[in-house]
Write a protein that holds these residues in place. Structure first.
Motif, PDB file in Angstrom:
ATOM      1  N   ALA A  10      40.434  11.448  46.079  1.00 49.25           N
ATOM      2  CA  ALA A  10      39.492  11.248  47.185  1.00 49.25           C
ATOM      3  C   ALA A  10      38.494  10.135  46.867  1.00 49.25           C
ATOM      4  CB  ALA A  10      38.751  12.552  47.496  1.00 49.25           C
ATOM      5  N   VAL A  11      37.997  10.130  45.638  1.00 50.91           N
ATOM      6  CA  VAL A  11      37.036   9.097  45.234  1.00 50.91           C
ATOM      7  C   VAL A  11      37.693   7.720  45.250  1.00 50.91           C
ATOM      8  CG1 VAL A  11      35.635   8.234  43.315  1.00 50.91           C
ATOM      9  CG2 VAL A  11      35.575  10.656  43.901  1.00 50.91           C
ATOM     10  N   GLU A  12      38.932   7.643  44.760  1.00 50.46           N
ATOM     11  CA  GLU A  12      39.624   6.342  44.747  1.00 50.46           C
ATOM     12  C   GLU A  12      39.899   5.853  46.164  1.00 50.46           C
ATOM     13  OE1 GLU A  12      39.795   4.534  42.269  1.00 50.46           O
ATOM     14  OE2 GLU A  12      39.384   5.964  40.677  1.00 50.46           O
ATOM     15  N   MET A  13      40.289   6.757  47.056  1.00 53.34           N
ATOM     16  CA  MET A  13      40.529   6.382  48.452  1.00 53.34           C
ATOM     17  C   MET A  13      39.240   5.835  49.077  1.00 53.34           C
ATOM     18  SD  MET A  13      43.679   6.942  49.602  1.00 53.34           S
ATOM     19  CE  MET A  13      45.178   7.820  49.122  1.00 53.34           C
ATOM     20  N   ALA A  14      38.155   6.534  48.824  1.00 54.92           N
ATOM     21  CA  ALA A  14      36.869   6.121  49.394  1.00 54.92           C
ATOM     22  C   ALA A  14      36.412   4.787  48.816  1.00 54.92           C
ATOM     23  CB  ALA A  14      35.814   7.202  49.141  1.00 54.92           C
ATOM     24  N   GLU A  15      36.569   4.637  47.506  1.00 56.11           N
ATOM     25  CA  GLU A  15      36.135   3.393  46.870  1.00 56.11           C
ATOM     26  C   GLU A  15      36.970   2.201  47.346  1.00 56.11           C
ATOM     27  OE1 GLU A  15      34.436   2.322  42.539  1.00 56.11           O
ATOM     28  OE2 GLU A  15      36.561   2.830  42.554  1.00 56.11           O
ATOM     29  N   ALA A  16      38.224   2.473  47.725  1.00 56.82           N
ATOM     30  CA  ALA A  16      39.085   1.404  48.227  1.00 56.82           C
ATOM     31  C   ALA A  16      38.704   0.975  49.634  1.00 56.82           C
ATOM     32  CB  ALA A  16      40.550   1.844  48.188  1.00 56.82           C
ATOM     33  N   GLY A  17      37.812   1.738  50.283  1.00 58.47           N
ATOM     34  CA  GLY A  17      37.331   1.346  51.601  1.00 58.47           C
ATOM     35  C   GLY A  17      37.807   2.208  52.749  1.00 58.47           C
ATOM     36  N   TYR A  18      38.470   3.339  52.439  1.00 60.33           N
ATOM     37  CA  TYR A  18      38.912   4.249  53.493  1.00 60.33           C
ATOM     38  C   TYR A  18      37.898   5.373  53.669  1.00 60.33           C
ATOM     39  CZ  TYR A  18      43.526   2.083  53.082  1.00 60.33           C
ATOM     40  OH  TYR A  18      44.560   1.191  53.076  1.00 60.33           O
ATOM     41  N   LYS A  19      37.534   5.670  54.879  1.00 65.03           N
ATOM     42  CA  LYS A  19      36.712   6.852  55.124  1.00 65.03           C
ATOM     43  C   LYS A  19      37.562   8.061  54.764  1.00 65.03           C
ATOM     44  CE  LYS A  19      33.148   5.360  58.288  1.00 65.03           C
ATOM     45  NZ  LYS A  19      32.390   5.664  59.515  1.00 65.03           N
ATOM     46  N   THR A  20      37.027   8.878  53.872  1.00 65.42           N
ATOM     47  CA  THR A  20      37.810   9.965  53.288  1.00 65.42           C
ATOM     48  C   THR A  20      37.106  11.292  53.503  1.00 65.42           C
ATOM     49  OG1 THR A  20      38.616   8.427  51.599  1.00 65.42           O
ATOM     50  CG2 THR A  20      38.920  10.771  51.179  1.00 65.42           C
TER      51      THR A  20
END
Length: 439
Positions: free
Chosen positions: A32-42
């Motif tokens: 979840a953190v990696e998805m968010a850091e990549a720029g996706y609202k998670t």
């Protein structure tokens, strides 16, 4: 290219896709953190309200995630958590990262996967990607998830997309994390694989390896951990044989490591721990029976590894006997209950079974682990010592090292202890070995 596929790929490419993560444990939260850091609202989901509360407050409860990284993602609005499954309505992609334990008969318990999929199916919508990351037996994605999701009336590969991508989390690994570990992806159809791979490539740095089906990806994960299980079983059996022959198995392994090809070092220990290596081979042996095949090598290694805690206690008893001390009533200090060094995870830790066997033999057993002040095992809560005092070490008839935490002062322990049984070769650099016995 269908309009549904094209639109989803566009959202993945421009990062307007909303990503959902079901299960915020050791697998789901880092993802979840990696998805968010990549720029996706998670949006992360978990049934445990405490986890949801901690995530939304930006508090990390898993050591592998840097606290500031999680906090930053929450504060910038890219990550939030919920206990309401209706959130699925708002996501374009969802990864299922729930536990897959064994039941009391050592058979796969996929109730968490099934329940999560049924909840997703209530809100699945056209243009949605569903990925299972939980370790399971080959066929789960196609035989279980696909029919459940298609009860919605939507068709897999046309209206929505389904794939399996095994988690490869290794708690405590200082080199490989979620972000830089290669990802394997296998979809129900080529479109499913392409879309899932596109999402992971936009998030992770380790690369994505595409396979022809979910079953290949499911089997690949089982092979990874069965390989480790079997080779650790071999190392443990070598330790038993070497002890009988009066040979130092640790020195044997170090010598074998000098060969530049054909050998990979695995080490003995008090047994297997963690959620994957002790459990995953049982998923394979269970599934193999459906095809009338008995997995002899896998089951034999399992027997060796499962028997190691009892073997450790037997060796402890022999060390005590040399000093004319009975196990019944002996003061035993166990150092480390985490399943591996420098983490706070005690899932399936062999140290717990070592302690159980010591208590069964009547030993007055205490433990110290700076990462785990207390643990729950077989319905009982065990509380450890708050600190490792000089008196505690001196008063013990024997110190048993079950986890090689780097924070332990092994020279100090050696100087103060009467006897030490080192199951991890943690004291390899200690010069005075007069009171140290190795596994």
């Amino acid at each position: 290219m269908s309009n549904v596929k094209q639109e989803l790929l566009r959202k993945i490419a421009d990062k307007s896709a909303v990503v959902g993560i079901v299960g915020l444990g050791y697998v789901g939260l880092p993802l979840a953190v990696e998805m968010a850091e990549a720029g996706y609202k998670t949006i992360g989901f978990d049934v445990q309200a405490k986890k949801v509360e901690l995530v939304n407050a930006g508090h990390n409860y898993i050591g592998d995630i840097v606290g500031d990284k999680l906090k930053n993602m929450v504060e910038t609005g890219f990550l939030r958590a919920t206990s309401d499954f209706d959130f699925i309505r708002d996501v374009d992609a969802v990864a299922i990262c729930v536990p897959t334990p064994l039941d009391k008969y050592q058979q796969p318990d996929i109730s968490y996967v099934k329940g999560s999929t049924e909840s997703v199916a209530e809100h699945v919508h056209p243009g949605m990607l569903v990925v299972l990351e939980s370790t399971t037996y080959p066929g789960t994605t196609e035989e279980l998830l696909k029919p459940i999701l298609e009860k919605s009336g939507l068709v897999c590969g046309k209206d929505f997309y389904l794939a399996f991508s095994p988690e490869r989390v290794d708690p405590g690994n200082k080199q490989y994390k979620t972000k830089n570990t290669p990802k394997v992806v296998g979809g129900i159809t080529k479109d499913c694989t392409e879309i899932a791979a596109a999402l992971y490539r936009n998030v992770l740095e380790g690369g994505v390896y595409e396979v022809s089906s979910p079953a290949v990806a499911e089997m690949e994960k089982l092979l990874e951990n069965t390989y480790r299980n079997i080779n650790i079983g071999l190392a443990n059996e070598m330790a038993i044989i070497c002890n009988r022959m009066g040979i130092n198995v640790w020195e044997v392994i170090e010598a074998a490591k000098t060969k530049p090809y054909g050998f990979q070092a695995f080490y003995p220990g008090p047994g297997l721990g963690g959620h994957c290596i002790p459990l995953d081979p049982f998923y394979l042996t269970w599934k193999a029976r459906e095809y009338d095949y008995h997995t002899r090598l896998i089951e034999t290694s399992g027997e060796i590894n499962t028997g190691m805690p009892e073997y450790v206690v037997d060796r402890v008893m022999k060390v005590l006997n040399k000093n004319k001390t009975a196990m019944n009533g002996a003061k035993v200090l166990v150092l480390g209950v985490a399943y591996k060094n420098d983490i706070d995870d005690y899932r399936e830790s062999p140290a717990l079974n070592v302690i159980d066997h010591l208590l069964e033999q009547g030993a007055e057993t205490t433990y110290y682990d700076p990462y785990i002040p207390e643990y729950k095992h077989k319905g009982k809560v065990h509380t450890g010592a708050k600190e490792l005092t000089d008196d505690m070490i001196r008063e013990a008839d024997i110190v048993v090292i079950c986890t090689a935490h780097e924070c332990f002062d092994y020279d100090r322990i050696q100087k103060l202890a009467k006897e030490i049984f080192d199951t991890r070769n943690a004291m390899k650099n200690v010069q005075d070995r007069s009171n140290i016995e190795l596994l």
